[in-house]
Scaffold this motif. Structure first.
Motif, PDB file in Angstrom:
ATOM      1  N   LEU A  72     -31.166  -5.944  13.261  1.00  0.00           N
ATOM      2  CA  LEU A  72     -32.482  -6.764  14.827  1.00  0.00           C
ATOM      3  C   LEU A  72     -32.516  -5.190  15.162  1.00  0.00           C
ATOM      4  CD1 LEU A  72     -32.516  -9.109  15.943  1.00  0.00           C
ATOM      5  CD2 LEU A  72     -30.213  -8.898  16.754  1.00  0.00           C
ATOM      6  N   GLY A  73     -33.769  -5.152  15.984  1.00  0.00           N
ATOM      7  CA  GLY A  73     -34.228  -4.197  16.777  1.00  0.00           C
ATOM      8  C   GLY A  73     -34.600  -3.106  16.184  1.00  0.00           C
ATOM      9  N   ALA A  74     -36.173  -2.534  16.258  1.00  0.00           N
ATOM     10  CA  ALA A  74     -36.735  -1.652  15.566  1.00  0.00           C
ATOM     11  C   ALA A  74     -36.924   0.028  16.483  1.00  0.00           C
ATOM     12  CB  ALA A  74     -38.250  -2.176  15.038  1.00  0.00           C
ATOM     13  N   PRO A 104     -35.591   3.057  17.739  1.00  0.00           N
ATOM     14  CA  PRO A 104     -34.806   5.061  16.320  1.00  0.00           C
ATOM     15  C   PRO A 104     -33.929   4.223  15.482  1.00  0.00           C
ATOM     16  CG  PRO A 104     -34.336   5.006  19.473  1.00  0.00           C
ATOM     17  CD  PRO A 104     -35.419   3.819  18.981  1.00  0.00           C
ATOM     18  N   GLY A 105     -32.511   3.351  16.484  1.00  0.00           N
ATOM     19  CA  GLY A 105     -31.670   3.066  15.532  1.00  0.00           C
ATOM     20  C   GLY A 105     -31.941   2.449  14.387  1.00  0.00           C
ATOM     21  N   GLY A 106     -32.583   0.669  14.881  1.00  0.00           N
ATOM     22  CA  GLY A 106     -33.393   0.087  13.771  1.00  0.00           C
ATOM     23  C   GLY A 106     -34.582   0.698  12.520  1.00  0.00           C
ATOM     24  N   VAL A 166     -36.316  -7.040  11.726  1.00  0.00           N
ATOM     25  CA  VAL A 166     -36.776  -8.134  13.526  1.00  0.00           C
ATOM     26  C   VAL A 166     -37.291  -7.497  14.814  1.00  0.00           C
ATOM     27  CG1 VAL A 166     -35.997 -10.268  14.575  1.00  0.00           C
ATOM     28  CG2 VAL A 166     -35.486 -10.175  12.095  1.00  0.00           C
ATOM     29  N   GLU A 167     -38.686  -7.342  15.492  1.00  0.00           N
ATOM     30  CA  GLU A 167     -38.690  -6.618  16.707  1.00  0.00           C
ATOM     31  C   GLU A 167     -39.605  -7.828  17.196  1.00  0.00           C
ATOM     32  OE1 GLU A 167     -38.175  -4.107  17.419  1.00  0.00           O
ATOM     33  OE2 GLU A 167     -39.345  -5.211  19.408  1.00  0.00           O
ATOM     34  N   ARG A 168     -39.225  -7.768  18.241  1.00  0.00           N
ATOM     35  CA  ARG A 168     -39.923  -9.188  19.261  1.00  0.00           C
ATOM     36  C   ARG A 168     -41.050  -8.869  19.915  1.00  0.00           C
ATOM     37  NH1 ARG A 168     -35.251  -8.029  24.485  1.00  0.00           N
ATOM     38  NH2 ARG A 168     -35.834  -6.400  25.010  1.00  0.00           N
ATOM     39  N   ASP A 169     -41.033  -6.755  20.156  1.00  0.00           N
ATOM     40  CA  ASP A 169     -42.125  -6.395  20.151  1.00  0.00           C
ATOM     41  C   ASP A 169     -43.468  -6.075  19.073  1.00  0.00           C
ATOM     42  OD1 ASP A 169     -41.269  -6.281  22.838  1.00  0.00           O
ATOM     43  OD2 ASP A 169     -40.592  -4.559  22.687  1.00  0.00           O
ATOM     44  N   GLY A 194     -41.079   0.564  16.995  1.00  0.00           N
ATOM     45  CA  GLY A 194     -40.626   1.950  18.076  1.00  0.00           C
ATOM     46  C   GLY A 194     -39.354   2.069  18.740  1.00  0.00           C
ATOM     47  N   GLY A 195     -39.226   0.531  19.751  1.00  0.00           N
ATOM     48  CA  GLY A 195     -38.062  -0.151  20.255  1.00  0.00           C
ATOM     49  C   GLY A 195     -38.398   0.893  21.577  1.00  0.00           C
ATOM     50  N   THR A 196     -37.449   1.023  22.916  1.00  0.00           N
ATOM     51  CA  THR A 196     -37.373   1.758  24.375  1.00  0.00           C
ATOM     52  C   THR A 196     -38.548   3.157  23.940  1.00  0.00           C
ATOM     53  OG1 THR A 196     -35.713   0.806  24.557  1.00  0.00           O
ATOM     54  CG2 THR A 196     -36.798   2.097  26.070  1.00  0.00           C
ATOM     55  N   CYS A 197     -37.776   4.013  23.391  1.00  0.00           N
ATOM     56  CA  CYS A 197     -38.282   5.077  22.479  1.00  0.00           C
ATOM     57  C   CYS A 197     -39.357   5.245  22.639  1.00  0.00           C
ATOM     58  CB  CYS A 197     -37.034   6.172  21.647  1.00  0.00           C
ATOM     59  SG  CYS A 197     -37.434   7.809  21.477  1.00  0.00           S
ATOM     60  N   SER A 234     -42.213   9.266  28.574  1.00  0.00           N
ATOM     61  CA  SER A 234     -41.602  10.182  29.278  1.00  0.00           C
ATOM     62  C   SER A 234     -42.148  11.849  29.125  1.00  0.00           C
ATOM     63  CB  SER A 234     -40.414   9.753  29.872  1.00  0.00           C
ATOM     64  OG  SER A 234     -39.957  10.586  28.113  1.00  0.00           O
ATOM     65  N   LYS A 235     -42.485  12.584  28.025  1.00  0.00           N
ATOM     66  CA  LYS A 235     -42.311  13.493  27.544  1.00  0.00           C
ATOM     67  C   LYS A 235     -43.477  13.627  27.436  1.00  0.00           C
ATOM     68  CE  LYS A 235     -38.437  13.089  27.661  1.00  0.00           C
ATOM     69  NZ  LYS A 235     -37.727  12.374  28.010  1.00  0.00           N
ATOM     70  N   THR A 236     -44.745  12.892  27.323  1.00  0.00           N
ATOM     71  CA  THR A 236     -45.818  13.107  27.012  1.00  0.00           C
ATOM     72  C   THR A 236     -46.457  13.749  28.163  1.00  0.00           C
ATOM     73  OG1 THR A 236     -46.612  11.369  25.918  1.00  0.00           O
ATOM     74  CG2 THR A 236     -48.505  12.260  26.283  1.00  0.00           C
ATOM     75  N   VAL A 255     -37.842 -12.799  18.499  1.00  0.00           N
ATOM     76  CA  VAL A 255     -37.156 -12.762  19.436  1.00  0.00           C
ATOM     77  C   VAL A 255     -36.182 -13.067  18.336  1.00  0.00           C
ATOM     78  CG1 VAL A 255     -34.904 -13.390  21.186  1.00  0.00           C
ATOM     79  CG2 VAL A 255     -37.736 -13.089  21.454  1.00  0.00           C
ATOM     80  N   GLY A 256     -34.787 -11.837  18.055  1.00  0.00           N
ATOM     81  CA  GLY A 256     -33.387 -12.862  17.186  1.00  0.00           C
ATOM     82  C   GLY A 256     -32.504 -12.942  17.170  1.00  0.00           C
ATOM     83  N   THR A 257     -32.392 -14.573  17.217  1.00  0.00           N
ATOM     84  CA  THR A 257     -30.829 -14.796  18.070  1.00  0.00           C
ATOM     85  C   THR A 257     -29.724 -15.484  16.471  1.00  0.00           C
ATOM     86  OG1 THR A 257     -32.328 -15.945  19.677  1.00  0.00           O
ATOM     87  CG2 THR A 257     -29.797 -16.374  19.523  1.00  0.00           C
ATOM     88  N   ALA A 317     -29.399  -3.768  16.328  1.00  0.00           N
ATOM     89  CA  ALA A 317     -30.089  -2.882  17.016  1.00  0.00           C
ATOM     90  C   ALA A 317     -31.095  -2.877  17.599  1.00  0.00           C
ATOM     91  CB  ALA A 317     -30.924  -1.414  15.513  1.00  0.00           C
ATOM     92  N   ALA A 318     -30.417  -3.937  19.052  1.00  0.00           N
ATOM     93  CA  ALA A 318     -31.127  -4.210  20.197  1.00  0.00           C
ATOM     94  C   ALA A 318     -31.174  -3.457  21.493  1.00  0.00           C
ATOM     95  CB  ALA A 318     -30.643  -6.111  19.907  1.00  0.00           C
ATOM     96  N   GLY A 319     -30.462  -2.279  21.410  1.00  0.00           N
ATOM     97  CA  GLY A 319     -30.583  -1.493  22.259  1.00  0.00           C
ATOM     98  C   GLY A 319     -29.899  -1.551  23.441  1.00  0.00           C
ATOM     99  N   GLY A 373     -26.915   2.480  17.731  1.00  0.00           N
ATOM    100  CA  GLY A 373     -27.281   2.946  18.924  1.00  0.00           C
ATOM    101  C   GLY A 373     -27.048   2.492  20.708  1.00  0.00           C
ATOM    102  N   ASP A 374     -27.611   2.092  21.450  1.00  0.00           N
ATOM    103  CA  ASP A 374     -27.993   1.926  22.780  1.00  0.00           C
ATOM    104  C   ASP A 374     -26.581   0.328  22.858  1.00  0.00           C
ATOM    105  OD1 ASP A 374     -29.125   3.297  23.386  1.00  0.00           O
ATOM    106  OD2 ASP A 374     -30.760   2.574  24.781  1.00  0.00           O
ATOM    107  N   ILE A 375     -27.006  -0.366  22.234  1.00  0.00           N
ATOM    108  CA  ILE A 375     -26.310  -1.526  22.474  1.00  0.00           C
ATOM    109  C   ILE A 375     -24.464  -1.420  21.627  1.00  0.00           C
ATOM    110  CG2 ILE A 375     -25.883  -2.654  19.824  1.00  0.00           C
ATOM    111  CD1 ILE A 375     -26.847  -5.313  21.462  1.00  0.00           C
ATOM    112  N   LEU A 388     -28.667   7.410  23.810  1.00  0.00           N
ATOM    113  CA  LEU A 388     -29.796   8.448  23.308  1.00  0.00           C
ATOM    114  C   LEU A 388     -30.101   8.169  21.826  1.00  0.00           C
ATOM    115  CD1 LEU A 388     -27.938  11.809  24.413  1.00  0.00           C
ATOM    116  CD2 LEU A 388     -29.876  10.715  25.692  1.00  0.00           C
ATOM    117  N   ALA A 389     -31.459   8.659  21.812  1.00  0.00           N
ATOM    118  CA  ALA A 389     -32.401   8.236  20.459  1.00  0.00           C
ATOM    119  C   ALA A 389     -31.970   8.082  19.574  1.00  0.00           C
ATOM    120  CB  ALA A 389     -33.686   8.561  21.369  1.00  0.00           C
ATOM    121  N   HIS A 390     -31.238  10.041  19.601  1.00  0.00           N
ATOM    122  CA  HIS A 390     -31.021  10.903  18.941  1.00  0.00           C
ATOM    123  C   HIS A 390     -29.875  10.761  17.681  1.00  0.00           C
ATOM    124  CE1 HIS A 390     -30.407  13.217  22.499  1.00  0.00           C
ATOM    125  NE2 HIS A 390     -29.518  13.543  22.172  1.00  0.00           N
TER     126      HIS A 390
END
Ligand code: FAD
Length: 471
Positions: free
Chosen positions: A10-12, A14-16, A33-36, A40-43, A51-53, A114-116, A142-144, A309-311, A317-319
């Motif tokens: 659940l969530g795509a 960097p973790g997912g 499963v990815e709602r967006d 690639g997710g937030t990262c 942000s790095k670009t 959206v996964g539930t 891995a829903a961040g 991951g973040d959850i 952090l992505a790594h």
């Protein structure tokens, strides 16, 4: 109901996607499963990569401004915001479409929606074109996380979160950055270079709370000179959106008077998404911060459901997410040694100068009364730093007093984020300072400062006089 699938992720982010890819490589049948619309997710979409670009573009501007020291003067840059947005979108697009094709090559079923959780073995996915239920043997959550907005703040496009700031809809004349953590300071770096007059307000008594203070000094010196103001130990008491701007008043012992800004960025932290996935239906415990607790195999309190991951909380952090993702997939595939037991997870603020640290910090050592020795190389001793005109850096190595085993490092300076990986590797390998000092580093590079700090820990550095007779 669909056929049971080996693994639903659940969530795509960097973790997912890492978990899904690793599991597919290990022979599992995987649905991601990815709602967006993109992977690639937030990262990749609204975090690390855009942000790095923008930070790279910002550095081009400030490097050009500072080229006068080498006798080179550029005209004031003309900034085409639309082109900068396009360039950023292109980088993001290259990565996210690459992920989609990697998922397809691995025969991963990507399910957008959206996964539930609806039970311990089922996940409903709601999309515009309808709902569908996936039945699974294992799941990885891995829903961040999401940005925290301050209560009572107006819903106004001039009050942005990090996603709004990355959208770069304009370069405001005066920007207020609320929150002096890594994300706030990175966006401040971007908008300052693009021409905004930046004010940073931070509730704690230092920027990047938790970071060793000596690492902050060079960054603080540089941004105090560039920014309009930095208010520490101060909080925004009120922010009201009026036609002529955002009117702000402050609280705190040294709080300045009210001020008006064209835009504000709220960067006060992120909240884990554990409260938004129907965890209760699967019996997964989620704490009041939305965090799901896991063991070293990334298992939740429900044996066949993992979380990464973040959850799973800090550090977000992505790594960390991607390493956890690989471990969770391996644990589910039955690989015995699959545990997430990283000895250090580097943190980097991609400000100018950058700040990077890994392993034990001096702040943590003091708090936990862990005996340490530190060795610091000021970058004024680095030929490479001098040749770049950027001696505003230092490399500190933290070692165990008895054995000189490397416990941590803090580096501030241009490109510090590129240097910290060597120390993370040293810590993981159980290296001591001598291992680093005897490794021949290329000259002249900033990486030599790691070697020199290790020499300093050993008692003698060619390029500095430490005083007295050394072994
Ligand atoms: P995420 O990347 O957040 O991915 C979670 C995914 O799950 C998202 O795609 C989301 O749409 C999806 N999702 C959530 N709920 C559902 C649901 N119910 N159904 C379907 N899909 C769902 N980290 C670094 O290491 N280095 C950096 O330089 C860095 N810079 C950053 C800059 C910014 C501006 C921000 C905001 C963050 C930055 N981070 C950085 C943090 C980093 O982005 C995160 O730590 C990382 O993305 C976490 O990965 P994740 O896989 O846990 O979650």
């Amino acid at each position: 109901m669909s056929e049971p699938i080996d693994l639903v992720v659940l969530g795509a982010g960097p973790g997912g996607y890492t978990a899904a890819f690793r599991a597919a490589d290990l022979g599992l049948r995987v649905a991601l499963v990815e709602r967006d619309a993109t992977l690639g997710g937030t990262c990749l979409n609204i975090g690390c990569i855009p942000s790095k670009t923008l930070l790279h573009a910002a550095k081009l501007i400030t490097d050009a401004q500072e080229a006068t020291r080498f006798g080179i003067t550029f005209e004031r840059p003309r900034i085409d915001l639309a082109a900068l947005r396009d360039a950023t979108a292109e980088v993001v697009g290259t990565l996210t479409t690459g992920l989609a094709s990697l998922a397809a090559s691995r025969k991963i079923e990507v399910v957008h929606g959206v996964g539930t959780f609806t039970s311990p073995t089922t996940l409903r996915v709601d999309a515009a074109q309808g709902s569908r239920e996936l039945t699974f043997a294992h799941a990885i959550i891995a829903a961040g996380s999401r940005p925290v907005m301050l209560p009572g703040f107006p819903d106004d496009p001039r009050v942005m979160d990090s996603t709004g700031a990355l959208a770069l809809s304009e370069v405001p004349e005066r920007l207020l950055v609320i929150g002096g953590g890594i994300i706030g300071l990175e966006m401040a770096t971007v908008y300052d270079a693009l021409g905004s007059r930046v004010t940073v307000v931070e509730m704690a008594d230092q920027l990047i709370p938790g970071c060793d203070r000596d690492l902050l000094a060079p960054l603080q010196r540089r941004i105090r000179a560039r920014y309009e103001a930095i208010h520490l130990g101060t909080r925004v008491a009120d922010l009201s959106a009026r036609d002529d701007g955002l009117h702000v008043s402050y609280d705190g012992a040294n709080a300045p008077g009210p001020a008006v800004f064209d835009r504000a960025l709220v960067a006060v932290g992120r909240r884990a998404n554990g409260d938004r996935i129907g965890a209760e239906a699967a019996g997964i415990r989620v704490d009041e911060r939305g965090v799901i607790a896991v063991d070293e195999r990334l298992t939740t309190n429900v044996a066949h459901i993992h979380a990464i991951g973040d959850i799973t909380g800090n550090p977000m952090l992505a790594h960390r997410a991607s390493h956890q993702g690989a471990v969770a997939a391996e644990a589910i595939a039955g690989i015995a040694g699959a545990t997430f037991d990283a000895r250090s997870i580097p943190a980097v603020a991609y400000t100018d100068p950058e700040i990077a640290w890994t392993g034990l910090t001096t702040t943590e050592a003091a708090a936990r009364e862990i005996p340490i020795e530190t060795a610091t190389i000021p970058w004024a001793a680095s030929g490479r730093a001098l040749s770049m005109g950027r001696t505003d850096g230092r490399t500190t190595l933290i070692v165990e007093p008895e054995t000189h085993r490397v416990l941590g490092a803090g580096i501030v300076g241009t490109g510090a984020g590129e240097l910290i990986g060597e120390v993370a590797h040293a810590i993981e390998m159980g290296a001591d300072a001598q291992d680093l000092s005897l490794s021949v580093h290329p000259h002249p590079t900033l990486s030599e400062t790691v070697m020199l700090a290790a020499q300093a820990a050993e008692g003698t550095v060619t390029d500095l006089y430490l005083g007295g007779r050394r072994r």
